[in-house]
Design an enzyme around this catalytic site. Structure first.
Site: not given
Ligand code: COS
Length: 381
Positions: A124, A126, A155, A240, A277, A362
């Protein structure tokens, strides 16, 4: 929530514990030191059913559910994250295929992901899409029966070692997050290349590497689910995944606590074991309480997912709390070891370096707090 651990769970915990003691613990320091990926261990975890813990039985998985998977991962992480770290990602990715893949994709990929023949990776992140994952730039353009993928993923856990990469890329650049789709890219696909292998603070037995897609042709049938739904799949998978990261952190912390308690009993200063201790006793007691708190938070998030309920907030809470706890507990373990703790002669400094990754991977713990705060302020009445 039922607090009785079943006979089956107890047996799996014992199996994982004895496997970790025999097959991981004696070698882990040397794998980390030499940065060698022990692929043969992945074959063995496959034989035990630990590679398909979230794959349905119909497709060769052991279908343990989230809670039992967490119990197994904790045992595998007690001596370090070399194995549990990438196994967590593998199981998360396999579950994403099981949840969203067509019957054809499930048949093609899941049995081999369950046995250990194939290792899965999740692509995922980049350079410009870390915390802001939706900002990814990789593209997938449909041409006949193929999608042509271009982009750089960084990464990537198991990069260069994995056999299957779940890649998120944009099929439509005009629609933001709804233009992201998910693809299964197989090792050997033309245009799948590997870039820089990261030189990390820890977790070096498992490679973290750049994955480069240069006009990489992927069969159209390797699209996971529907075009445009890839970001949702990735986010749901990460719910998860965060539980897996959290329990790995609990394992590291429990391992560090075990080491510190054992050391405190045998290290004599001022004519007594330092465990006599109260200053040390209280440190150990605080560590034990923190580990138990974290474990129960993870169990609760896992339980919710097993019940088919949304656990986005609880998984974020558990990931944030457990990895912060793990950082604190492993640091305190080094403190109890004193000067020896700072050397590589004892495992606690390695556990401390590995614990740091949990606060970042994550989704950083700042992102987890954002998820929790959003739920609190925007979703709840
Ligand atoms: N499960 C299912 N759908 C989800 C969800 C979840 N946990 N979280 C968000 N979505 C959906 C939302 O419902 C939205 O869809 P709809 O517009 O149809 O409702 C869409 O995804 C976009 O969600 P959102 O507007 O919340 O996105 P953002 O760009 O604001 O991002 C964060 C949300 C910041 C929480 C997200 O980008 C994130 O988790 N970033 C961290 C990334 C990460 O964990 N990277 C590690 C990679 S693997 S090592």
């Amino acid at each position: 929530m039922n607090f009785n651990i079943t006979e089956e769970q107890l047996a799996l915990i014992e199996l994982a514990k004895s496997f970790a003691q025999k097959e991981i613990q004696p070698h882990i320091a040397s794998w980390e030191e030499t940065e060698s990926f022990p692929r043969h261990v992945f074959n063995k975890t496959g034989e035990l059913g630990f590679n398909g813990m979230l794959i349905p039985g119909d497709y060769g998985g052991s279908e343990l559910g989230r809670l039992t998977t967490a119990m197994v991962l904790e045992e595998l992480a007690i001596c370090g994250m070399a194995i549990s770290g990438y196994l967590a990602v593998h199981n998360m990715t396999a579950n994403c295929v099981a949840t969203y893949g067509s019957v054809e994709l499930r048949r093609r990929f899941l049995p081999e992901l369950a046995t250990g023949e194939k290792l899965a990776a999740f692509a995922l992140t980049e350079a410009n899409a870390g915390s802001d994952a939706a900002n990814l730039e990789s593209s997938a353009e449909k041409k006949g029966n193929y999608y042509i993928l271009n982009g750089n993923k960084i990464f990537i856990t198991s990069g260069g070692e994995a056999d299957v990469y779940l890649v998120m890329a944009k099929t439509d650049k005009s629609t933001g997050v709804k233009g992201i789709s998910a693809f299964l890219v197989e090792e050997g696909a033309p245009g799948l290349e590997f870039g820089k292998k990261e030189n990390k603070m820890g977790f070096n037995a498992s490679p973290t590497r750049e994955v480069v897609l240069s006009n990489c042709a992927v069969p159209a049938s390797n699209l996971l689910g529907q075009e445009g739904d890839g970001f949702k799949y990735a986010m749901h998978a990460l719910d998860g995944g965060r539980i897996n990261t959290a329990i790995t952190a609990v394992g590291l912390a429990q391992g560090a606590l075990n080491e510190a308690a054992a050391y405190a009993r045998q290290r004599v200063q001022f004519g007594r074991p330092i465990a006599a201790f109260q200053g040390i006793q209280f440190m150990l007691a605080d560590m034990a309480m923190a580990v138990q708190q974290a474990r129960l938070m993870v169990y609760y998030a896992a339980f919710l997912m097993d019940e088919g309920k949304s656990a986005t907030t609880e998984a974020a809470m558990a990931k944030c709390a457990a990895t912060d706890t793990s950082m604190k507990v492993t640091t305190d373990a080094v403190q109890i070891f004193g000067g020896y703790g700072y050397t590589r002669d004892y495992p606690v400094e390695r556990l401390m370096r590995e614990a740091k990754l949990g606060q970042i991977v994550e989704g950083t713990n700042q992102i987890q707090r954002l998820v929790v705060a959003r739920d609190l302020l925007e979703k709840q009445p």
